[in-house]
Design a protein around this motif. Structure first.
Motif, PDB file in Angstrom:
ATOM      1  N   ASP A  75       1.236  -1.177  -0.041  1.00 19.63           N
ATOM      2  CA  ASP A  75       0.838   0.204  -0.083  1.00 19.63           C
ATOM      3  C   ASP A  75       0.822   1.352   0.411  1.00 19.63           C
ATOM      4  O   ASP A  75       2.005   1.500   0.835  1.00 19.63           O
ATOM      5  CB  ASP A  75      -1.026   0.397   1.251  1.00 19.63           C
ATOM      6  N   PRO A  76       0.790   2.657  -0.896  1.00 21.11           N
ATOM      7  CA  PRO A  76       1.252   3.209  -0.957  1.00 21.11           C
ATOM      8  C   PRO A  76       1.892   4.386   0.167  1.00 21.11           C
ATOM      9  O   PRO A  76       2.474   4.936   0.380  1.00 21.11           O
ATOM     10  CB  PRO A  76       1.236   4.365  -2.431  1.00 21.11           C
ATOM     11  N   ASP A  77       0.658   3.975   1.073  1.00 20.78           N
ATOM     12  CA  ASP A  77      -0.133   5.166   2.234  1.00 20.78           C
ATOM     13  C   ASP A  77       0.332   4.748   2.882  1.00 20.78           C
ATOM     14  O   ASP A  77       0.423   4.899   3.972  1.00 20.78           O
ATOM     15  CB  ASP A  77      -1.116   5.767   1.695  1.00 20.78           C
ATOM     16  N   THR A  78       1.472   2.979   3.934  1.00 27.28           N
ATOM     17  CA  THR A  78       1.185   2.713   4.511  1.00 27.28           C
ATOM     18  C   THR A  78       2.766   3.092   5.589  1.00 27.28           C
ATOM     19  O   THR A  78       3.384   3.617   4.638  1.00 27.28           O
ATOM     20  CB  THR A  78       1.503   1.257   4.215  1.00 27.28           C
ATOM     21  N   THR A  79       2.671   3.042   7.260  1.00 26.91           N
ATOM     22  CA  THR A  79       4.057   3.115   7.558  1.00 26.91           C
ATOM     23  C   THR A  79       4.742   2.114   8.357  1.00 26.91           C
ATOM     24  O   THR A  79       3.676   0.507   8.148  1.00 26.91           O
ATOM     25  CB  THR A  79       3.470   4.075   8.212  1.00 26.91           C
ATOM     26  N   ILE A  80       5.339   1.785   8.572  1.00 23.68           N
ATOM     27  CA  ILE A  80       6.400   0.862   8.893  1.00 23.68           C
ATOM     28  C   ILE A  80       5.551   0.199  10.471  1.00 23.68           C
ATOM     29  O   ILE A  80       6.088  -0.630  10.486  1.00 23.68           O
ATOM     30  CB  ILE A  80       7.740   0.750   9.251  1.00 23.68           C
ATOM     31  N   THR A  81       5.113   1.351  11.044  1.00 24.21           N
ATOM     32  CA  THR A  81       5.020   1.379  12.077  1.00 24.21           C
ATOM     33  C   THR A  81       4.008   0.866  12.263  1.00 24.21           C
ATOM     34  O   THR A  81       3.430  -0.129  12.833  1.00 24.21           O
ATOM     35  CB  THR A  81       5.145   2.265  13.160  1.00 24.21           C
ATOM     36  N   TYR A  82       3.068   1.198  11.360  1.00 19.77           N
ATOM     37  CA  TYR A  82       1.308   0.577  11.050  1.00 19.77           C
ATOM     38  C   TYR A  82       1.434  -0.863  11.146  1.00 19.77           C
ATOM     39  O   TYR A  82       1.035  -1.972  11.646  1.00 19.77           O
ATOM     40  CB  TYR A  82       0.634   0.750  10.514  1.00 19.77           C
ATOM     41  N   VAL A  83       2.185  -1.432   9.631  1.00 21.99           N
ATOM     42  CA  VAL A  83       2.942  -2.656   9.263  1.00 21.99           C
ATOM     43  C   VAL A  83       3.284  -3.347   9.891  1.00 21.99           C
ATOM     44  O   VAL A  83       2.685  -4.744  11.021  1.00 21.99           O
ATOM     45  CB  VAL A  83       3.552  -2.672   7.936  1.00 21.99           C
ATOM     46  N   ALA A  84       4.334  -3.416  10.994  1.00 23.92           N
ATOM     47  CA  ALA A  84       4.460  -4.125  12.711  1.00 23.92           C
ATOM     48  C   ALA A  84       3.098  -4.311  13.449  1.00 23.92           C
ATOM     49  O   ALA A  84       3.154  -5.285  14.175  1.00 23.92           O
ATOM     50  CB  ALA A  84       4.982  -2.938  13.427  1.00 23.92           C
ATOM     51  N   GLU A  85       2.043  -3.394  13.967  1.00 27.24           N
ATOM     52  CA  GLU A  85       1.614  -3.847  14.534  1.00 27.24           C
ATOM     53  C   GLU A  85       0.320  -4.341  14.693  1.00 27.24           C
ATOM     54  O   GLU A  85      -0.093  -4.991  14.988  1.00 27.24           O
ATOM     55  CB  GLU A  85       0.795  -1.745  15.152  1.00 27.24           C
ATOM     56  N   ALA A  86       0.031  -3.903  13.264  1.00 26.76           N
ATOM     57  CA  ALA A  86      -1.298  -4.976  12.304  1.00 26.76           C
ATOM     58  C   ALA A  86      -0.258  -6.078  12.171  1.00 26.76           C
ATOM     59  O   ALA A  86      -1.470  -6.824  11.641  1.00 26.76           O
ATOM     60  CB  ALA A  86      -1.484  -4.226  10.686  1.00 26.76           C
ATOM     61  N   SER A  87       0.674  -6.130  11.927  1.00 26.83           N
ATOM     62  CA  SER A  87       0.686  -7.488  11.973  1.00 26.83           C
ATOM     63  C   SER A  87       0.784  -8.368  12.740  1.00 26.83           C
ATOM     64  O   SER A  87       1.445  -9.934  13.024  1.00 26.83           O
ATOM     65  CB  SER A  87       2.440  -7.887  11.040  1.00 26.83           C
ATOM     66  N   GLY A  88       1.276  -7.873  14.330  1.00 29.25           N
ATOM     67  CA  GLY A  88       0.802  -8.688  15.263  1.00 29.25           C
ATOM     68  C   GLY A  88       2.444  -8.421  16.099  1.00 29.25           C
ATOM     69  O   GLY A  88       3.032  -9.285  17.154  1.00 29.25           O
ATOM     70  N   PHE A  89       3.359  -7.914  15.139  1.00 33.26           N
ATOM     71  CA  PHE A  89       5.053  -7.339  16.291  1.00 33.26           C
ATOM     72  C   PHE A  89       4.931  -6.523  17.478  1.00 33.26           C
ATOM     73  O   PHE A  89       4.131  -5.654  16.941  1.00 33.26           O
ATOM     74  CB  PHE A  89       6.444  -7.094  14.742  1.00 33.26           C
ATOM     75  N   ALA A  90       5.345  -6.696  17.936  1.00 32.31           N
ATOM     76  CA  ALA A  90       5.834  -6.038  19.356  1.00 32.31           C
ATOM     77  C   ALA A  90       6.068  -3.895  19.095  1.00 32.31           C
ATOM     78  O   ALA A  90       5.435  -3.751  19.931  1.00 32.31           O
ATOM     79  CB  ALA A  90       6.800  -6.218  20.347  1.00 32.31           C
ATOM     80  N   ASN A  91       6.805  -4.115  18.129  1.00 27.42           N
ATOM     81  CA  ASN A  91       7.575  -2.296  18.449  1.00 27.42           C
ATOM     82  C   ASN A  91       8.268  -2.877  16.666  1.00 27.42           C
ATOM     83  O   ASN A  91       8.373  -4.124  16.036  1.00 27.42           O
ATOM     84  CB  ASN A  91       8.197  -1.987  19.055  1.00 27.42           C
ATOM     85  N   ALA A  92       8.180  -1.503  15.974  1.00 35.42           N
ATOM     86  CA  ALA A  92       8.690  -1.607  14.786  1.00 35.42           C
ATOM     87  C   ALA A  92      10.405  -1.761  14.833  1.00 35.42           C
ATOM     88  O   ALA A  92      10.634  -2.640  13.563  1.00 35.42           O
ATOM     89  CB  ALA A  92       9.023   0.196  13.882  1.00 35.42           C
ATOM     90  N   ASN A  93      10.854  -1.396  15.875  1.00 32.42           N
ATOM     91  CA  ASN A  93      11.972  -2.457  15.653  1.00 32.42           C
ATOM     92  C   ASN A  93      12.088  -3.866  15.151  1.00 32.42           C
ATOM     93  O   ASN A  93      13.657  -4.577  14.776  1.00 32.42           O
ATOM     94  CB  ASN A  93      13.101  -1.548  16.539  1.00 32.42           C
ATOM     95  N   TYR A  94      11.328  -4.089  16.516  1.00 32.12           N
ATOM     96  CA  TYR A  94      11.813  -5.580  15.926  1.00 32.12           C
ATOM     97  C   TYR A  94      11.169  -6.198  15.155  1.00 32.12           C
ATOM     98  O   TYR A  94      11.547  -6.784  15.008  1.00 32.12           O
ATOM     99  CB  TYR A  94      10.943  -6.322  17.666  1.00 32.12           C
TER     100      TYR A  94
END
Length: 288
Positions: A236-255
């Motif tokens: 998705d062209p408007d996505t952010t790494i932080t959103y993807v991390a949260e939506a996919s079930g990861f604890a945070n963007a760094n992990y």
């Protein structure tokens, strides 16, 4: 055999003549080398029979009122399924065929009456038909409709002759339940301990049974499903790494970034830059 026959591809034979079309047609065939977590969706209309097969690896097949976990070598038939989903549980080679016409229900009438659509050893017959069509297409001129129908008929006769599929692996129901929960709820799962608690078994027992049947641990499978979903979100062209991390079930963007690089060899930013794009706002749902 052509080296292309095991590539991911979509074969659409020509339509047979009207007489053959009413009896048995094979409008589409997909050869699918998939990685664990990869998902294929489709829609079966009235009169459609959707046949999937796991030549190598394990595959889940789900529709409105059907769910099956296929072992390597098994095939599964869905009649007029509506929306359906295939998801690879492990790396492998899979096939997906669309059948139409009166012969499919007539040849498999006993199986349909008993709602027994699972064929032990059926993947071999499906693969044989698929490889023959692939070779025809590679020879130039596409796959003739009448030839595709003849191959489909021979395949159905072989499926008809197979003994009824009866599961003998006592661990299968547990693994099926685990896979179903993971595929439906992976963004919210805390991990294997929570999964085992919900299934009312120990994490160690779940790990042993799951790994023996699937070939990877339940924790590894959860990670792969999350990463595959993240790949979809990153289109998705408007996505952010932080959103993807949260939506996919990861604890945070760094992990998330650390796991994503380990699984794909790329950082999320690198993948984001090169991924094929979806229209803005068209984010896929994670459920089956």
């Amino acid at each position: 055999m052509s080296p292309r026959t095991l590539e991911k591809r979509d074969i659409r034979p020509a339509a047979p003549n009207a007489a053959v079309q009413g009896l048995l047609a094979l409008p589409s065939l997909r050869i699918l080398p998939l990685s664990a977590g990869d998902r294929i969706t489709g829609y079966g209309q009235t009169g459609d029979y959707i046949l999937s097969a796991a030549a190598q690896g394990n595959l889940t097949v789900s529709a409105y009122d059907h769910y099956a976990l296929l072992d390597a070598g098994q095939a599964y038939l869905l009649a007029e399924p509506g929306a359906y989903t295939l998801q690879a549980v492990s790396d492998g080679l899979y096939f997906l065929l669309q059948l139409r016409g009166d012969l499919a229900p007539r040849l498999l009438a006993d199986r349909r009456a008993n709602e027994n659509f699972l064929f032990h050893g059926g993947a071999a017959a499906v693969r044989e038909a698929a490889m023959a069509l692939a070779v025809l297409e590679d020879g130039g001129g596409g796959a003739p409709g009448e030839t595709a129908s003849a191959l489909a008929y021979a395949m159905l006769l072989k499926l008809q002759a197979l003994p009824a599929a009866v599961r003998t692996d006592a661990g299968s129901p547990l693994v099926e339940a685990a896979v179903a929960i993971i595929q439906e709820e992976f963004p919210f799962l805390e991990g294997v301990d929570e999964l085992a608690e919900r299934l009312e078994v120990s994490a160690a027992h779940l790990g042993r049974v799951f790994t023996k049947k699937i070939g990877i641990s339940p924790g590894k499978y959860i990670t792969r499903v999350r990463v595959e979903y993240a790949k979809l979100l990153l289109r998705d062209p408007d996505t952010t790494i932080t959103y993807v991390a949260e939506a996919s079930g990861f604890a945070n963007a760094n992990y998330f970034a650390k796991v994503f690089r380990r699984e794909t060899g790329l950082s999320p930013t690198e993948y984001l830059a090169g991924a094929p794009r979806r229209p803005a706002g068209n984010i896929p749902h994670f459920g089956i």
